[in-house]
Design a protein around this motif. Structure first.
Motif, PDB file in Angstrom:
ATOM      1  N   HIS A   1       0.854  -1.076   0.302  1.00  0.00           N
ATOM      2  CA  HIS A   1       0.008   0.114  -0.046  1.00  0.00           C
ATOM      3  C   HIS A   1       0.955   1.200   0.048  1.00  0.00           C
ATOM      4  N   ILE A   2       1.915   1.399   0.880  1.00  0.00           N
ATOM      5  CA  ILE A   2       2.801   2.512   0.788  1.00  0.00           C
ATOM      6  C   ILE A   2       3.496   2.767  -0.438  1.00  0.00           C
ATOM      7  N   SER A   3       3.860   1.559  -1.020  1.00  0.00           N
ATOM      8  CA  SER A   3       4.627   1.683  -2.334  1.00  0.00           C
ATOM      9  C   SER A   3       3.838   2.058  -3.498  1.00  0.00           C
ATOM     10  N   GLU A   4       2.595   1.696  -3.337  1.00  0.00           N
ATOM     11  CA  GLU A   4       1.501   2.040  -4.192  1.00  0.00           C
ATOM     12  C   GLU A   4       1.100   3.811  -4.189  1.00  0.00           C
ATOM     13  N   THR A   5       0.975   4.188  -3.132  1.00  0.00           N
ATOM     14  CA  THR A   5       0.669   5.426  -2.612  1.00  0.00           C
ATOM     15  C   THR A   5       1.934   6.067  -2.993  1.00  0.00           C
ATOM     16  N   TYR A   6       3.002   5.968  -2.809  1.00  0.00           N
ATOM     17  CA  TYR A   6       4.249   6.663  -2.985  1.00  0.00           C
ATOM     18  C   TYR A   6       4.264   6.775  -4.635  1.00  0.00           C
TER      19      TYR A   6
ATOM     20  N   HIS B   1       1.643   9.178  -5.732  1.00  0.00           N
ATOM     21  CA  HIS B   1       2.058  10.559  -5.745  1.00  0.00           C
ATOM     22  C   HIS B   1       3.175  11.072  -6.444  1.00  0.00           C
ATOM     23  N   ARG B   2       4.079  10.401  -6.841  1.00  0.00           N
ATOM     24  CA  ARG B   2       5.235  10.521  -7.753  1.00  0.00           C
ATOM     25  C   ARG B   2       4.362  10.938  -9.281  1.00  0.00           C
ATOM     26  N   ARG B   3       3.712  10.262  -9.582  1.00  0.00           N
ATOM     27  CA  ARG B   3       2.828  10.534 -10.780  1.00  0.00           C
ATOM     28  C   ARG B   3       2.100  11.806 -10.817  1.00  0.00           C
ATOM     29  N   VAL B   4       1.590  11.929  -9.936  1.00  0.00           N
ATOM     30  CA  VAL B   4       0.757  13.055  -9.757  1.00  0.00           C
ATOM     31  C   VAL B   4       1.638  14.428  -9.982  1.00  0.00           C
ATOM     32  N   ILE B   5       2.885  14.497  -9.180  1.00  0.00           N
ATOM     33  CA  ILE B   5       3.709  15.444  -9.134  1.00  0.00           C
ATOM     34  C   ILE B   5       4.112  15.505 -10.516  1.00  0.00           C
ATOM     35  N   ARG B   6       4.757  14.537 -11.198  1.00  0.00           N
ATOM     36  CA  ARG B   6       5.361  14.603 -12.735  1.00  0.00           C
ATOM     37  C   ARG B   6       4.165  15.240 -13.560  1.00  0.00           C
TER      38      ARG B   6
END
Length: 114
Positions: free
Chosen positions: A14-19, A22-27
């Protein structure tokens, strides 16, 4: 302990998928900002990277506390059912003593119960 292992594995996933999301949204946000502004070289929209982790304080599980809260709830229900609301101050003194004993060793709490 296989149940604990499965839960830890699920939490890590879950943490890995959330991270990752999150990175995808930032990109995506960064590319949209750079695409919309002609002077995008002046736009400081960068990902800062990782931060130093902060310590988490965990509340420890206390069966003694749970038992005291259950007793308080059951007692108040009994007093209401029997029409003895006026006697709650008598029991409040006992509750205060038991709650005070919770801060120490569990044996101290058990001795107070006896």
């Amino acid at each position: 302990m296989p149940d604990l292992h499965a839960r830890v594995t699920a939490l890590r996933a879950h943490i890995s998928e959330t991270y990752r999301l999150h990175r995808r949204v930032i990109r995506n946000h960064r590319s949209n900002v750079l695409r919309q502004n002609d002077d995008s070289a002046a736009v400081a929209n960068e990902v800062r990277g990782r931060a130093e982790p902060e310590k988490l304080t965990a509340q420890s599980y206390s069966p003694a506390t749970d038992s005291l809260l259950a007793w308080q709830t059951q007692l108040w229900g009994h007093l209401l059912d029997e029409g003895l609301e006026s006697r709650r101050t008598d029991y409040a003194l006992a509750l205060a003593v038991l709650a005070f004993r919770l801060g120490g060793l569990s044996a101290d709490y058990l001795d107070a119960l006896r």
